[in-house]
Design a protein around this motif. Structure first.
Motif, PDB file in Angstrom:
ATOM      1  N   TRP A 373      57.955 -35.515  -2.170  1.00  0.00           N
ATOM      2  CA  TRP A 373      58.570 -35.396  -0.494  1.00  0.00           C
ATOM      3  C   TRP A 373      59.277 -36.626  -0.240  1.00  0.00           C
ATOM      4  O   TRP A 373      59.504 -37.748  -0.700  1.00  0.00           O
ATOM      5  CB  TRP A 373      57.297 -35.393   0.126  1.00  0.00           C
ATOM      6  CG  TRP A 373      57.506 -35.541   1.644  1.00  0.00           C
ATOM      7  CD1 TRP A 373      57.241 -34.305   2.340  1.00  0.00           C
ATOM      8  CD2 TRP A 373      57.480 -36.589   2.793  1.00  0.00           C
ATOM      9  NE1 TRP A 373      57.543 -34.532   3.825  1.00  0.00           N
ATOM     10  CE2 TRP A 373      57.343 -36.010   3.876  1.00  0.00           C
ATOM     11  CE3 TRP A 373      57.691 -37.863   2.559  1.00  0.00           C
ATOM     12  CZ2 TRP A 373      57.897 -36.594   5.016  1.00  0.00           C
ATOM     13  CZ3 TRP A 373      57.928 -38.777   3.723  1.00  0.00           C
ATOM     14  CH2 TRP A 373      57.811 -38.022   4.797  1.00  0.00           C
ATOM     15  N   THR A 377      63.301 -33.884   3.558  1.00  0.00           N
ATOM     16  CA  THR A 377      62.943 -32.574   2.805  1.00  0.00           C
ATOM     17  C   THR A 377      63.404 -31.432   3.764  1.00  0.00           C
ATOM     18  O   THR A 377      63.947 -30.547   3.312  1.00  0.00           O
ATOM     19  CB  THR A 377      61.767 -32.803   2.375  1.00  0.00           C
ATOM     20  OG1 THR A 377      61.635 -33.882   1.337  1.00  0.00           O
ATOM     21  CG2 THR A 377      61.234 -31.454   1.214  1.00  0.00           C
ATOM     22  N   ASN A 378      62.474 -31.561   4.866  1.00  0.00           N
ATOM     23  CA  ASN A 378      62.617 -30.367   5.892  1.00  0.00           C
ATOM     24  C   ASN A 378      62.768 -30.817   7.248  1.00  0.00           C
ATOM     25  O   ASN A 378      62.127 -31.183   7.943  1.00  0.00           O
ATOM     26  CB  ASN A 378      61.139 -29.545   5.695  1.00  0.00           C
ATOM     27  CG  ASN A 378      61.023 -28.522   6.619  1.00  0.00           C
ATOM     28  OD1 ASN A 378      62.265 -28.059   7.414  1.00  0.00           O
ATOM     29  ND2 ASN A 378      60.090 -27.656   6.566  1.00  0.00           N
ATOM     30  N   SER A 381      60.478 -29.993  10.077  1.00  0.00           N
ATOM     31  CA  SER A 381      59.300 -30.586   9.989  1.00  0.00           C
ATOM     32  C   SER A 381      58.853 -31.699  11.025  1.00  0.00           C
ATOM     33  O   SER A 381      59.637 -32.410  11.309  1.00  0.00           O
ATOM     34  CB  SER A 381      58.586 -30.819   8.653  1.00  0.00           C
ATOM     35  OG  SER A 381      57.441 -31.707   8.894  1.00  0.00           O
ATOM     36  N   SER A 436      53.048 -31.452   5.439  1.00  0.00           N
ATOM     37  CA  SER A 436      54.027 -32.490   5.913  1.00  0.00           C
ATOM     38  C   SER A 436      55.465 -31.898   5.949  1.00  0.00           C
ATOM     39  O   SER A 436      56.404 -32.321   6.581  1.00  0.00           O
ATOM     40  CB  SER A 436      53.786 -33.719   5.089  1.00  0.00           C
ATOM     41  OG  SER A 436      54.132 -33.565   3.758  1.00  0.00           O
ATOM     42  N   SER A 437      55.749 -31.136   5.040  1.00  0.00           N
ATOM     43  CA  SER A 437      57.122 -30.355   4.914  1.00  0.00           C
ATOM     44  C   SER A 437      56.982 -28.864   4.515  1.00  0.00           C
ATOM     45  O   SER A 437      57.530 -28.341   5.459  1.00  0.00           O
ATOM     46  CB  SER A 437      57.975 -30.933   3.848  1.00  0.00           C
ATOM     47  OG  SER A 437      59.335 -30.484   3.467  1.00  0.00           O
ATOM     48  N   GLU A 438      56.228 -28.647   3.741  1.00  0.00           N
ATOM     49  CA  GLU A 438      56.168 -27.179   3.216  1.00  0.00           C
ATOM     50  C   GLU A 438      54.678 -26.734   3.404  1.00  0.00           C
ATOM     51  O   GLU A 438      53.827 -27.559   3.375  1.00  0.00           O
ATOM     52  CB  GLU A 438      56.708 -27.021   1.795  1.00  0.00           C
ATOM     53  CG  GLU A 438      58.153 -27.179   1.494  1.00  0.00           C
ATOM     54  CD  GLU A 438      58.659 -26.998   0.327  1.00  0.00           C
ATOM     55  OE1 GLU A 438      59.844 -26.779  -0.011  1.00  0.00           O
ATOM     56  OE2 GLU A 438      57.742 -26.916  -0.583  1.00  0.00           O
TER      57      GLU A 438
END
Length: 471
Positions: A373, A377-378, A381, A436-438
Protein backbone atom coordinates in the motif's frame (compact mmCIF):
# COMPACT_ATOMS: atom_id res chain seq x y z
CA UNK A 1 2.70 -50.88 97.45
CA UNK A 2 4.08 -48.19 95.12
CA UNK A 3 2.82 -47.97 91.49
CA UNK A 4 4.28 -45.86 88.61
CA UNK A 5 1.20 -43.87 87.58
CA UNK A 6 2.97 -42.25 84.50
CA UNK A 7 3.71 -45.65 83.05
CA UNK A 8 0.16 -46.81 83.65
CA UNK A 9 -1.28 -43.71 81.79
CA UNK A 10 0.91 -43.96 78.66
CA UNK A 11 -1.22 -44.92 75.64
CA UNK A 12 -0.46 -48.15 73.90
CA UNK A 13 1.82 -48.04 70.77
CA UNK A 14 -1.16 -48.50 68.43
CA UNK A 15 -2.37 -45.00 69.33
CA UNK A 16 0.89 -43.44 68.12
CA UNK A 17 0.68 -45.43 64.92
CA UNK A 18 -2.84 -44.13 64.28
CA UNK A 19 -1.83 -40.52 65.03
CA UNK A 20 1.17 -40.59 62.69
CA UNK A 21 -0.96 -42.23 60.03
CA UNK A 22 -3.54 -39.48 60.23
CA UNK A 23 -0.83 -36.81 60.03
CA UNK A 24 0.62 -38.42 56.93
CA UNK A 25 -2.78 -38.68 55.27
CA UNK A 26 -3.48 -35.02 56.03
CA UNK A 27 -0.19 -33.96 54.49
CA UNK A 28 -0.95 -36.06 51.42
CA UNK A 29 -4.31 -34.29 50.95
CA UNK A 30 -3.28 -30.76 51.86
CA UNK A 31 0.19 -30.30 50.36
CA UNK A 32 -0.89 -30.41 46.70
CA UNK A 33 -3.37 -27.64 47.36
CA UNK A 34 -0.79 -25.60 49.20
CA UNK A 35 1.72 -26.09 46.40
CA UNK A 36 -0.87 -25.19 43.79
CA UNK A 37 -1.70 -22.06 45.73
CA UNK A 38 1.98 -21.19 45.86
CA UNK A 39 2.47 -21.82 42.16
CA UNK A 40 -0.27 -19.32 41.34
CA UNK A 41 2.14 -16.60 42.45
CA UNK A 42 4.64 -17.57 39.77
CA UNK A 43 4.49 -16.36 36.15
CA UNK A 44 2.01 -18.21 33.97
CA UNK A 45 1.41 -18.16 30.22
CA UNK A 46 -2.31 -18.82 30.22
CA UNK A 47 -5.60 -18.09 31.83
CA UNK A 48 -8.01 -20.21 33.78
CA UNK A 49 -10.65 -22.22 31.91
CA UNK A 50 -13.23 -19.61 32.86
CA UNK A 51 -11.31 -16.98 30.90
CA UNK A 52 -10.09 -14.86 33.79
CA UNK A 53 -7.20 -12.48 33.27
CA UNK A 54 -3.71 -14.00 33.18
CA UNK A 55 -1.40 -13.49 36.13
CA UNK A 56 2.34 -13.26 36.59
CA UNK A 57 4.81 -12.14 33.93
CA UNK A 58 2.42 -12.43 30.99
CA UNK A 59 -0.02 -10.03 32.68
CA UNK A 60 2.61 -7.27 32.49
CA UNK A 61 2.50 -7.62 28.70
CA UNK A 62 -1.27 -7.16 28.32
CA UNK A 63 -3.42 -4.08 28.81
CA UNK A 64 -6.93 -2.84 28.10
CA UNK A 65 -6.00 0.46 29.70
CA UNK A 66 -4.69 -0.49 33.13
CA UNK A 67 -1.00 0.00 32.30
CA UNK A 68 1.23 1.76 29.79
CA UNK A 69 3.06 -0.51 27.34
CA UNK A 70 4.46 2.22 25.08
CA UNK A 71 6.59 4.04 27.62
CA UNK A 72 7.95 6.41 24.96
CA UNK A 73 4.45 7.90 24.71
CA UNK A 74 3.78 8.91 28.32
CA UNK A 75 2.22 12.00 29.89
CA UNK A 76 1.13 12.68 33.45
CA UNK A 77 -2.47 12.61 32.25
CA UNK A 78 -2.02 9.26 30.54
CA UNK A 79 -0.52 7.81 33.71
CA UNK A 80 -3.44 9.15 35.71
CA UNK A 81 -5.77 7.61 33.14
CA UNK A 82 -4.36 4.10 33.48
CA UNK A 83 -4.43 4.44 37.27
CA UNK A 84 -8.12 5.33 37.14
CA UNK A 85 -8.81 2.56 34.62
CA UNK A 86 -7.14 -0.02 36.87
CA UNK A 87 -9.40 1.09 39.74
CA UNK A 88 -12.50 0.78 37.58
CA UNK A 89 -13.11 4.53 37.54
CA UNK A 90 -13.78 4.70 33.81
CA UNK A 91 -15.30 8.18 33.84
CA UNK A 92 -12.09 9.59 35.31
CA UNK A 93 -10.02 7.48 32.90
CA UNK A 94 -11.88 8.94 29.92
CA UNK A 95 -11.21 12.50 31.10
CA UNK A 96 -7.51 11.83 31.66
CA UNK A 97 -6.99 10.02 28.34
CA UNK A 98 -8.72 12.89 26.53
CA UNK A 99 -6.44 15.38 28.28
CA UNK A 100 -3.38 13.36 27.29
CA UNK A 101 -4.43 13.30 23.63
CA UNK A 102 -4.78 17.07 23.66
CA UNK A 103 -1.05 17.16 24.37
CA UNK A 104 -0.10 14.32 22.06
CA UNK A 105 -2.68 13.24 19.51
CA UNK A 106 -0.18 10.96 17.75
CA UNK A 107 -0.46 8.28 20.46
CA UNK A 108 -2.52 5.28 19.32
CA UNK A 109 -2.22 3.48 22.65
CA UNK A 110 -4.10 6.29 24.39
CA UNK A 111 -6.76 6.36 21.65
CA UNK A 112 -7.37 2.64 22.17
CA UNK A 113 -7.48 2.99 25.96
CA UNK A 114 -9.90 5.92 25.64
CA UNK A 115 -12.24 3.85 23.48
CA UNK A 116 -11.94 0.91 25.88
CA UNK A 117 -12.77 3.10 28.88
CA UNK A 118 -15.85 4.51 27.17
CA UNK A 119 -17.41 1.05 26.79
CA UNK A 120 -16.01 -0.72 29.86
CA UNK A 121 -19.19 -0.26 31.88
CA UNK A 122 -21.39 -1.95 29.28
CA UNK A 123 -21.49 -4.99 27.03
CA UNK A 124 -18.71 -4.94 24.44
CA UNK A 125 -16.89 -7.17 21.98
CA UNK A 126 -13.21 -7.76 22.63
CA UNK A 127 -10.26 -8.40 20.32
CA UNK A 128 -6.49 -8.19 20.83
CA UNK A 129 -3.53 -6.77 18.92
CA UNK A 130 0.00 -8.09 19.48
CA UNK A 131 2.89 -5.72 18.74
CA UNK A 132 6.59 -5.31 19.63
CA UNK A 133 6.00 -2.34 21.95
CA UNK A 134 9.07 -3.12 24.04
CA UNK A 135 11.64 -3.96 21.37
CA UNK A 136 10.44 -1.75 18.51
CA UNK A 137 8.01 0.95 19.67
CA UNK A 138 8.00 2.75 16.31
CA UNK A 139 6.76 -0.32 14.44
CA UNK A 140 4.30 -1.02 17.27
CA UNK A 141 2.82 2.45 16.93
CA UNK A 142 2.51 2.12 13.16
CA UNK A 143 0.39 -1.01 13.66
CA UNK A 144 -1.60 0.40 16.58
CA UNK A 145 -2.55 3.50 14.59
CA UNK A 146 -4.40 1.37 12.06
CA UNK A 147 -6.19 -0.61 14.77
CA UNK A 148 -7.01 2.51 16.77
CA UNK A 149 -8.41 4.32 13.75
CA UNK A 150 -10.70 1.41 12.87
CA UNK A 151 -11.84 1.07 16.50
CA UNK A 152 -12.41 4.81 16.78
CA UNK A 153 -14.53 4.88 13.63
CA UNK A 154 -16.71 1.89 14.47
CA UNK A 155 -17.35 2.97 18.07
CA UNK A 156 -18.14 6.54 17.01
CA UNK A 157 -20.73 5.19 14.57
CA UNK A 158 -22.55 3.16 17.23
CA UNK A 159 -20.46 0.01 17.43
CA UNK A 160 -20.84 -3.43 15.89
CA UNK A 161 -24.59 -4.01 15.74
CA UNK A 162 -24.89 -1.49 18.56
CA UNK A 163 -22.10 -2.99 20.69
CA UNK A 164 -18.78 -1.24 21.32
CA UNK A 165 -15.38 -2.71 20.42
CA UNK A 166 -12.60 -3.13 22.99
CA UNK A 167 -8.99 -3.79 22.00
CA UNK A 168 -6.45 -5.41 24.32
CA UNK A 169 -2.86 -4.46 23.49
CA UNK A 170 -0.19 -7.13 24.00
CA UNK A 171 3.58 -6.81 23.81
CA UNK A 172 5.39 -9.78 22.23
CA UNK A 173 8.69 -8.00 21.43
CA UNK A 174 8.76 -9.84 18.07
CA UNK A 175 10.11 -12.89 19.93
CA UNK A 176 8.64 -16.30 19.01
CA UNK A 177 8.86 -17.73 22.52
CA UNK A 178 6.90 -14.78 23.91
CA UNK A 179 4.45 -14.95 20.99
CA UNK A 180 3.62 -18.52 22.03
CA UNK A 181 2.87 -17.42 25.60
CA UNK A 182 0.77 -14.54 24.32
CA UNK A 183 -1.16 -16.84 21.99
CA UNK A 184 -1.89 -19.30 24.80
CA UNK A 185 -3.14 -16.54 27.10
CA UNK A 186 -5.34 -14.96 24.44
CA UNK A 187 -6.72 -18.29 23.23
CA UNK A 188 -7.72 -19.26 26.77
CA UNK A 189 -9.57 -15.98 27.31
CA UNK A 190 -12.93 -16.81 25.74
CA UNK A 191 -13.84 -13.11 25.60
CA UNK A 192 -11.15 -12.55 22.95
CA UNK A 193 -12.79 -13.07 19.55
CA UNK A 194 -9.82 -12.36 17.25
CA UNK A 195 -6.16 -11.34 17.27
CA UNK A 196 -4.59 -8.72 15.02
CA UNK A 197 -0.95 -9.78 14.67
CA UNK A 198 1.70 -10.69 15.00
CA UNK A 199 4.21 -8.27 13.42
CA UNK A 200 7.26 -10.34 12.49
CA UNK A 201 6.79 -13.54 10.49
CA UNK A 202 8.81 -15.60 12.97
CA UNK A 203 6.47 -14.55 15.79
CA UNK A 204 3.39 -15.22 13.67
CA UNK A 205 4.61 -18.70 12.73
CA UNK A 206 5.23 -19.50 16.40
CA UNK A 207 1.76 -18.34 17.48
CA UNK A 208 -0.32 -19.60 14.54
CA UNK A 209 -0.47 -23.30 15.59
CA UNK A 210 -1.95 -22.28 18.95
CA UNK A 211 -4.61 -20.05 17.40
CA UNK A 212 -5.47 -22.77 14.91
CA UNK A 213 -5.75 -25.45 17.59
CA UNK A 214 -7.84 -23.24 19.88
CA UNK A 215 -9.96 -21.95 16.98
CA UNK A 216 -9.16 -18.26 17.43
CA UNK A 217 -8.95 -16.08 14.32
CA UNK A 218 -5.55 -14.49 13.70
CA UNK A 219 -5.20 -11.76 11.06
CA UNK A 220 -1.63 -10.59 10.63
CA UNK A 221 -1.21 -7.21 8.94
CA UNK A 222 2.55 -7.45 8.42
CA UNK A 223 3.82 -11.06 8.23
CA UNK A 224 4.56 -11.85 4.59
CA UNK A 225 6.29 -15.25 4.78
CA UNK A 226 4.87 -17.78 2.36
CA UNK A 227 4.89 -20.36 5.16
CA UNK A 228 1.66 -18.82 6.45
CA UNK A 229 -0.17 -19.45 3.17
CA UNK A 230 -2.72 -22.18 3.76
CA UNK A 231 -1.44 -22.64 7.31
CA UNK A 232 -4.89 -23.18 8.77
CA UNK A 233 -8.53 -22.23 8.48
CA UNK A 234 -8.26 -19.63 11.28
CA UNK A 235 -5.13 -17.91 9.91
CA UNK A 236 -5.44 -14.82 7.67
CA UNK A 237 -3.39 -11.82 6.61
CA UNK A 238 -4.00 -8.46 4.98
CA UNK A 239 -0.43 -7.88 3.80
CA UNK A 240 0.51 -9.49 0.49
CA UNK A 241 2.66 -12.61 0.75
CA UNK A 242 6.28 -12.71 -0.41
CA UNK A 243 5.46 -14.42 -3.70
CA UNK A 244 3.04 -11.66 -4.67
CA UNK A 245 5.64 -8.90 -4.21
CA UNK A 246 8.81 -10.47 -5.64
CA UNK A 247 7.52 -11.17 -9.17
CA UNK A 248 6.77 -7.54 -10.18
CA UNK A 249 9.91 -6.35 -8.38
CA UNK A 250 12.17 -8.82 -10.23
CA UNK A 251 10.50 -7.98 -13.53
CA UNK A 252 11.11 -4.27 -12.96
CA UNK A 253 14.76 -4.81 -12.02
CA UNK A 254 15.63 -6.91 -15.06
CA UNK A 255 13.36 -5.56 -17.79
CA UNK A 256 12.96 -1.89 -16.88
CA UNK A 257 16.01 -1.00 -14.80
CA UNK A 258 18.19 -3.26 -16.96
CA UNK A 259 20.02 -4.88 -14.03
CA UNK A 260 20.28 -8.61 -14.72
CA UNK A 261 22.95 -9.59 -12.16
CA UNK A 262 21.74 -9.19 -8.60
CA UNK A 263 23.43 -10.04 -5.28
CA UNK A 264 21.30 -10.77 -2.21
CA UNK A 265 21.72 -9.94 1.49
CA UNK A 266 19.20 -11.40 3.95
CA UNK A 267 18.72 -12.45 7.58
CA UNK A 268 18.81 -16.24 7.92
CA UNK A 269 17.23 -16.06 11.41
CA UNK A 270 14.08 -14.25 10.24
CA UNK A 271 11.34 -16.32 8.58
CA UNK A 272 10.03 -13.40 6.53
CA UNK A 273 13.48 -12.55 5.20
CA UNK A 274 14.26 -16.17 4.29
CA UNK A 275 10.90 -16.56 2.54
CA UNK A 276 11.44 -13.35 0.58
CA UNK A 277 14.88 -14.60 -0.51
CA UNK A 278 13.51 -17.89 -1.85
CA UNK A 279 10.67 -16.20 -3.69
CA UNK A 280 12.86 -13.47 -5.14
CA UNK A 281 15.44 -15.92 -6.48
CA UNK A 282 12.67 -17.82 -8.26
CA UNK A 283 11.17 -14.60 -9.62
CA UNK A 284 14.58 -13.32 -10.72
CA UNK A 285 15.23 -16.51 -12.66
CA UNK A 286 11.77 -16.34 -14.26
CA UNK A 287 12.59 -12.80 -15.44
CA UNK A 288 15.86 -14.02 -17.01
CA UNK A 289 17.99 -12.47 -14.28
CA UNK A 290 20.96 -14.05 -12.49
CA UNK A 291 21.73 -14.36 -8.79
CA UNK A 292 25.30 -13.34 -8.00
CA UNK A 293 26.49 -15.75 -5.28
CA UNK A 294 27.87 -13.91 -2.24
CA UNK A 295 27.91 -14.65 1.48
CA UNK A 296 25.84 -11.91 3.13
CA UNK A 297 23.87 -12.95 6.20
CA UNK A 298 22.69 -9.95 8.22
CA UNK A 299 22.31 -12.12 11.33
CA UNK A 300 25.88 -13.48 11.30
CA UNK A 301 28.28 -12.26 14.02
CA UNK A 302 30.95 -11.95 11.32
CA UNK A 303 28.78 -9.73 9.09
CA UNK A 304 30.90 -7.04 7.44
CA UNK A 305 29.14 -4.60 5.08
CA UNK A 306 32.32 -3.49 3.34
CA UNK A 307 33.35 -7.06 2.57
CA UNK A 308 29.87 -7.90 1.27
CA UNK A 309 29.83 -4.95 -1.13
CA UNK A 310 33.38 -5.66 -2.35
CA UNK A 311 32.48 -9.32 -2.93
CA UNK A 312 29.36 -8.41 -4.91
CA UNK A 313 31.15 -5.87 -7.09
CA UNK A 314 34.08 -8.23 -7.80
CA UNK A 315 31.65 -10.92 -9.01
CA UNK A 316 29.90 -8.64 -11.47
CA UNK A 317 26.77 -7.66 -9.55
CA UNK A 318 24.83 -4.70 -10.91
CA UNK A 319 22.35 -4.47 -8.08
CA UNK A 320 21.92 -5.49 -4.44
CA UNK A 321 18.72 -6.81 -2.87
CA UNK A 322 18.30 -6.16 0.88
CA UNK A 323 15.88 -8.24 2.98
CA UNK A 324 16.60 -7.41 6.64
CA UNK A 325 14.92 -8.48 9.89
CA UNK A 326 13.05 -5.53 11.36
CA UNK A 327 15.05 -5.76 14.62
CA UNK A 328 18.34 -5.59 12.65
CA UNK A 329 17.37 -2.89 10.20
CA UNK A 330 20.55 -0.98 10.97
CA UNK A 331 22.64 -3.64 9.22
CA UNK A 332 20.85 -3.05 5.93
CA UNK A 333 21.49 0.68 6.32
CA UNK A 334 25.17 -0.09 7.00
CA UNK A 335 25.26 -1.94 3.68
CA UNK A 336 23.74 1.06 1.90
CA UNK A 337 26.43 3.31 3.39
CA UNK A 338 29.22 0.92 2.39
CA UNK A 339 27.77 0.69 -1.12
CA UNK A 340 28.48 4.37 -1.91
CA UNK A 341 26.44 4.19 -5.09
CA UNK A 342 28.32 1.24 -6.60
CA UNK A 343 25.23 -0.99 -6.89
CA UNK A 344 21.57 -0.19 -7.53
CA UNK A 345 19.64 -0.89 -4.32
CA UNK A 346 16.42 -2.86 -3.96
CA UNK A 347 14.66 -4.24 -0.91
CA UNK A 348 11.79 -5.97 0.84
CA UNK A 349 8.91 -4.00 2.34
CA UNK A 350 10.60 -4.27 5.77
CA UNK A 351 12.74 -1.29 4.72
CA UNK A 352 9.69 0.95 4.39
CA UNK A 353 10.21 2.76 7.70
CA UNK A 354 10.91 6.24 8.99
CA UNK A 355 14.20 4.90 10.37
CA UNK A 356 15.35 3.91 6.88
CA UNK A 357 14.79 7.43 5.59
CA UNK A 358 16.21 9.20 8.66
CA UNK A 359 19.36 7.09 8.98
CA UNK A 360 19.92 6.20 5.34
CA UNK A 361 19.58 9.66 3.75
CA UNK A 362 21.54 9.97 0.47
CA UNK A 363 22.89 6.43 0.82
CA UNK A 364 19.44 4.96 0.16
CA UNK A 365 18.48 7.46 -2.55
CA UNK A 366 16.94 5.46 -5.41
CA UNK A 367 16.13 2.38 -3.31
CA UNK A 368 13.18 0.49 -4.85
CA UNK A 369 10.71 -1.61 -2.82
CA UNK A 370 7.50 -3.52 -3.47
CA UNK A 371 4.84 -2.78 -0.84
CA UNK A 372 1.19 -3.61 -0.23
CA UNK A 373 0.00 0.00 0.00
CA UNK A 374 0.95 3.63 -0.53
CA UNK A 375 -1.09 6.78 0.20
CA UNK A 376 -1.34 7.43 -3.55
CA UNK A 377 -2.47 3.90 -4.41
CA UNK A 378 -6.12 4.90 -4.76
CA UNK A 379 -6.79 8.65 -5.08
CA UNK A 380 -10.48 8.05 -4.32
CA UNK A 381 -9.85 6.48 -0.92
CA UNK A 382 -10.68 8.56 2.17
CA UNK A 383 -8.34 6.59 4.44
CA UNK A 384 -5.07 8.50 3.76
CA UNK A 385 -6.72 11.88 4.43
CA UNK A 386 -8.51 10.64 7.54
CA UNK A 387 -5.31 9.06 8.84
CA UNK A 388 -3.29 12.22 8.21
CA UNK A 389 -5.84 14.31 10.09
CA UNK A 390 -6.10 11.77 12.91
CA UNK A 391 -2.34 11.34 13.47
CA UNK A 392 -0.92 14.60 12.17
CA UNK A 393 1.13 13.10 9.35
CA UNK A 394 1.35 10.57 6.53
CA UNK A 395 1.05 6.93 7.57
CA UNK A 396 2.66 3.91 5.91
CA UNK A 397 1.60 0.46 4.72
CA UNK A 398 1.75 -1.12 8.21
CA UNK A 399 -0.88 1.29 9.47
CA UNK A 400 -3.01 0.72 6.38
CA UNK A 401 -2.79 -3.08 6.59
CA UNK A 402 -3.56 -2.99 10.33
CA UNK A 403 -6.61 -0.84 9.58
CA UNK A 404 -7.66 -3.39 6.95
CA UNK A 405 -7.15 -6.32 9.35
CA UNK A 406 -9.34 -4.64 11.96
CA UNK A 407 -11.94 -3.71 9.35
CA UNK A 408 -12.11 -7.35 8.24
CA UNK A 409 -12.65 -8.51 11.83
CA UNK A 410 -15.32 -5.85 12.38
CA UNK A 411 -17.14 -6.90 9.20
CA UNK A 412 -16.98 -10.54 10.26
CA UNK A 413 -18.27 -9.76 13.76
CA UNK A 414 -21.24 -7.98 12.23
CA UNK A 415 -22.27 -11.38 10.85
CA UNK A 416 -21.45 -13.36 14.00
CA UNK A 417 -19.94 -12.42 17.36
CA UNK A 418 -18.56 -15.90 18.08
CA UNK A 419 -15.11 -17.22 17.25
CA UNK A 420 -16.44 -19.91 14.94
CA UNK A 421 -18.95 -17.59 13.30
CA UNK A 422 -16.25 -14.97 12.64
CA UNK A 423 -14.00 -17.58 11.05
CA UNK A 424 -16.81 -18.78 8.80
CA UNK A 425 -17.58 -15.21 7.74
CA UNK A 426 -13.96 -14.51 6.76
CA UNK A 427 -13.67 -17.87 4.96
CA UNK A 428 -16.75 -17.22 2.86
CA UNK A 429 -15.58 -16.82 -0.79
CA UNK A 430 -17.92 -13.84 -1.11
CA UNK A 431 -16.50 -12.00 1.92
CA UNK A 432 -15.50 -8.42 1.11
CA UNK A 433 -15.25 -5.21 3.10
CA UNK A 434 -13.91 -1.72 2.27
CA UNK A 435 -10.26 -1.24 3.23
CA UNK A 436 -7.64 1.50 3.23
CA UNK A 437 -7.44 1.47 -0.55
CA UNK A 438 -9.10 -1.59 -2.03
CA UNK A 439 -11.70 -3.98 -0.66
CA UNK A 440 -10.35 -6.63 1.71
CA UNK A 441 -10.82 -10.09 0.22
CA UNK A 442 -9.19 -13.35 1.21
CA UNK A 443 -8.02 -16.21 -0.99
CA UNK A 444 -8.70 -19.82 0.07
CA UNK A 445 -5.15 -19.84 1.52
CA UNK A 446 -6.06 -17.00 3.93
CA UNK A 447 -3.83 -14.63 1.92
CA UNK A 448 -4.91 -11.15 0.85
CA UNK A 449 -6.07 -10.85 -2.73
CA UNK A 450 -4.36 -7.92 -4.42
CA UNK A 451 -1.32 -6.52 -6.22
CA UNK A 452 1.71 -4.66 -4.82
CA UNK A 453 2.93 -1.20 -5.72
CA UNK A 454 6.56 -0.30 -6.43
CA UNK A 455 7.96 2.68 -4.52
CA UNK A 456 11.30 4.45 -4.70
CA UNK A 457 13.22 6.66 -2.28
CA UNK A 458 13.56 10.21 -3.60
CA UNK A 459 14.41 13.57 -2.13
CA UNK A 460 11.58 15.27 -0.22
CA UNK A 461 9.59 14.86 2.97
CA UNK A 462 10.36 15.72 6.59
CA UNK A 463 13.61 13.70 6.66
CA UNK A 464 14.87 15.02 3.33
CA UNK A 465 13.84 11.79 1.60
CA UNK A 466 10.55 10.03 1.01
CA UNK A 467 8.98 6.92 -0.52
CA UNK A 468 7.13 7.79 -3.71
CA UNK A 469 5.31 5.57 -6.23
CA UNK A 470 7.52 4.42 -9.08
CA UNK A 471 5.87 5.48 -12.30
Amino acid sequence: MYQDTNKRKSPPPIVFIIIFGLMGFGAYKLLPGLLASKSSDTPTSGTSPSGTSPSGAIATRMSLGNQILLTSQTTAEKQAGVTAFAKGDYKEAVQKFQASLQQNRNDPETVIYLNNARVSDRTSLKIAVSVPSGSNPNIAQEILRGVAQAQDEINASGGINGVGLQVEIVNDNNRPEIAKEVAAALANDQKILAVIGHNDSTASLAAAPIYQEKKLVMVTPTSSTNNLSGFGSYIFRTVLNSGSTTAPLAEYIVKQAGKANIAFCYDSQAAGSASFKDEFIASLSASAGRLVPIVCDLSAPTFNPNNAIADAVSKGAEGLMLAPYIERLDRAIDLARANQGKLALYGSSTLYTFQTLKDGQKDIDGLVLAVSWHPETNPGSTFPKNASQRWGGVVNWRTAMSFDATQAVIAGLRQSNTREGLQQALRNPNFSTPGSSEDVKFLPTGDRAGKPILVQVKQGGSTGYNFVPLR
